[in-house]
Enzyme design. Structure first.
Site, PDB file in Angstrom:
ATOM      1  N   ASP A  44      47.521  18.300  62.369  1.00 38.16           N
ATOM      2  CA  ASP A  44      47.792  17.108  61.412  1.00 38.16           C
ATOM      3  C   ASP A  44      47.124  17.001  60.175  1.00 38.16           C
ATOM      4  O   ASP A  44      47.420  16.116  59.282  1.00 38.16           O
ATOM      5  CB  ASP A  44      47.642  15.984  62.136  1.00 38.16           C
ATOM      6  CG  ASP A  44      46.226  15.496  62.728  1.00 38.16           C
ATOM      7  OD1 ASP A  44      45.455  16.410  62.399  1.00 38.16           O
ATOM      8  OD2 ASP A  44      46.086  14.514  63.404  1.00 38.16           O
ATOM      9  N   SER A  45      46.301  18.184  59.927  1.00 37.21           N
ATOM     10  CA  SER A  45      45.617  18.357  58.639  1.00 37.21           C
ATOM     11  C   SER A  45      46.882  18.694  57.726  1.00 37.21           C
ATOM     12  O   SER A  45      46.477  18.410  56.324  1.00 37.21           O
ATOM     13  CB  SER A  45      44.742  19.648  58.794  1.00 37.21           C
ATOM     14  OG  SER A  45      45.446  20.816  59.522  1.00 37.21           O
ATOM     15  N   ASP A  83      49.349  19.065  67.158  1.00 35.72           N
ATOM     16  CA  ASP A  83      48.828  17.932  67.082  1.00 35.72           C
ATOM     17  C   ASP A  83      49.672  16.486  67.504  1.00 35.72           C
ATOM     18  O   ASP A  83      50.641  16.759  66.812  1.00 35.72           O
ATOM     19  CB  ASP A  83      47.992  17.669  65.833  1.00 35.72           C
ATOM     20  CG  ASP A  83      46.576  18.226  65.775  1.00 35.72           C
ATOM     21  OD1 ASP A  83      46.114  18.560  66.927  1.00 35.72           O
ATOM     22  OD2 ASP A  83      46.112  18.516  64.838  1.00 35.72           O
ATOM     23  N   LYS A 112      47.668  18.964  71.364  1.00 33.41           N
ATOM     24  CA  LYS A 112      46.262  18.423  71.126  1.00 33.41           C
ATOM     25  C   LYS A 112      46.075  16.938  70.833  1.00 33.41           C
ATOM     26  O   LYS A 112      47.037  16.412  70.100  1.00 33.41           O
ATOM     27  CB  LYS A 112      45.655  19.162  70.199  1.00 33.41           C
ATOM     28  CG  LYS A 112      43.994  19.045  69.945  1.00 33.41           C
ATOM     29  CD  LYS A 112      43.568  19.854  69.062  1.00 33.41           C
ATOM     30  CE  LYS A 112      43.897  19.893  67.551  1.00 33.41           C
ATOM     31  NZ  LYS A 112      43.261  18.550  67.145  1.00 33.41           N
ATOM     32  N   GLU A 114      43.080  13.610  70.260  1.00 31.88           N
ATOM     33  CA  GLU A 114      41.596  13.326  69.973  1.00 31.88           C
ATOM     34  C   GLU A 114      41.274  12.511  70.936  1.00 31.88           C
ATOM     35  O   GLU A 114      41.633  11.433  71.262  1.00 31.88           O
ATOM     36  CB  GLU A 114      41.421  12.892  68.639  1.00 31.88           C
ATOM     37  CG  GLU A 114      41.824  13.942  67.561  1.00 31.88           C
ATOM     38  CD  GLU A 114      41.648  13.622  66.201  1.00 31.88           C
ATOM     39  OE1 GLU A 114      41.229  12.534  66.076  1.00 31.88           O
ATOM     40  OE2 GLU A 114      41.935  14.267  65.203  1.00 31.88           O
ATOM     41  N   GLU A 181      34.300  20.014  67.103  1.00 35.13           N
ATOM     42  CA  GLU A 181      34.386  19.800  65.472  1.00 35.13           C
ATOM     43  C   GLU A 181      33.102  19.212  65.174  1.00 35.13           C
ATOM     44  O   GLU A 181      32.946  18.044  65.377  1.00 35.13           O
ATOM     45  CB  GLU A 181      35.898  19.186  64.940  1.00 35.13           C
ATOM     46  CG  GLU A 181      35.680  19.111  63.476  1.00 35.13           C
ATOM     47  CD  GLU A 181      36.924  18.591  62.745  1.00 35.13           C
ATOM     48  OE1 GLU A 181      37.026  18.514  61.585  1.00 35.13           O
ATOM     49  OE2 GLU A 181      37.881  18.332  63.439  1.00 35.13           O
TER      50      GLU A 181
END
Length: 262
Positions: A44-45, A83, A112, A114, A181
């Site tokens: 999602d960067s 993501d 993925k 978070e 991270e």
């Protein structure tokens, strides 16, 4: 041979490092795939490096599915992780499943998400229904406003212990990979030793089972790069050569160096 989750676990058991790069389209996917990158992360960067936003928060599920399809179209070997974007999985495990299924249908091999202990039930729900999950601890970009910015996490004793506990809980729930991270290298080493699943570090030192960088940082597209990144295109002559240099540096342990760690 296509890279699978079993391949990645075998690499960890053999002590061979796993090379990961973010990827958002078919053209770069073909280059990265041919250069030996093990895992392509449709991150999602893209909200920042593709769309120009200040964070990952505006990214929509439909956009993640679109870019996942693009990457899958250019990939024949690498393992694809996509993501789940902000807001698509936090409300409930059921919402997470619906979102994850959309990304899997678009070509992802794993999704993925978070978060620590709060995501354990969601990870278990997905894993029980056949969706491979990559967890993500340390700096959580989707929680950047709550965290007060892009800062190193886990420096306090209590925070470090919680991160280790969360990692163990996520693995027990069924996570197959975990991204660490911007955590101190010593803490990432401790977490890696505590888990059976591979750890993928970004700004987490050299002792993780693998490394990931945002591909645009690795190619030096910005005048200011994060401390944990390195411009592999400088002096390489081509994108292909730069990616091969990155893969080689991850595999032989020369990247990340001490200067890239916290």
């Amino acid at each position: 041979m296509p890279v699978t989750l079993s391949t990645l676990k075998a690499l960890r058991q053999k002590g061979e490092k796993i090379a990961v790069l973010t990827c958002y389209d078919a053209s770069f996917a073909r280059v990265f795939d041919a250069a030996g990158v093990d895992v392509l992360l449709v991150g999602d960067s893209l909200g920042m490096v593709i769309q120009g936003h200040a964070s990952t928060l505006p990214v929509k599920l439909a956009e993640m599915a679109y870019h996942t399809r693009c990457v899958a179209a250019g990939t024949t070997r690498a393992f694809i992780v996509a993501d789940l974007p902000f807001g698509s999985y936090q409300p409930s495990p059921e919402r997470a499943y619906t979102a994850a299924a959309r990304l899997m249908a678009a070509g992802a091999h794993m999704i993925k998400l978070e978060g620590g202990a709060v995501m354990v039930d969601t990870v278990a729900f997905l894993a029980a229904r056949g969706i491979p999950v990559c967890a993500h601890l340390g700096l959580l970009p989707q929680s950047v406003n709550q965290l007060g910015g892009y800062r190193v996490q886990g420096r306090e004793d209590g925070d470090a212990a919680q991160l280790v506990a969360d990692a163990r809980a996520l693995e027990a729930a069924g996570a197959g990979l975990i991204v660490l991270e911007m955590v101190p290298a010593a803490l990432a080493k401790t977490v890696t030793a505590a888990l059976s699943m591979p750890t993928i570090g970004i700004g987490a030192g050299a002792d993780c089972a693998g490394q990931v960088l945002v591909s645009y940082d690795m190619l030096g597209l910005y005048p200011r790069a994060p401390k944990f990144s390195k411009n592999f295109l400088a002096g390489a002559g081509s994108v292909d050569a730069a990616v091969r240099a990155y893969v080689a540096a991850v595999k032989d342990g020369s990247f990340p160096a001490a200067e890239h760690a916290f």
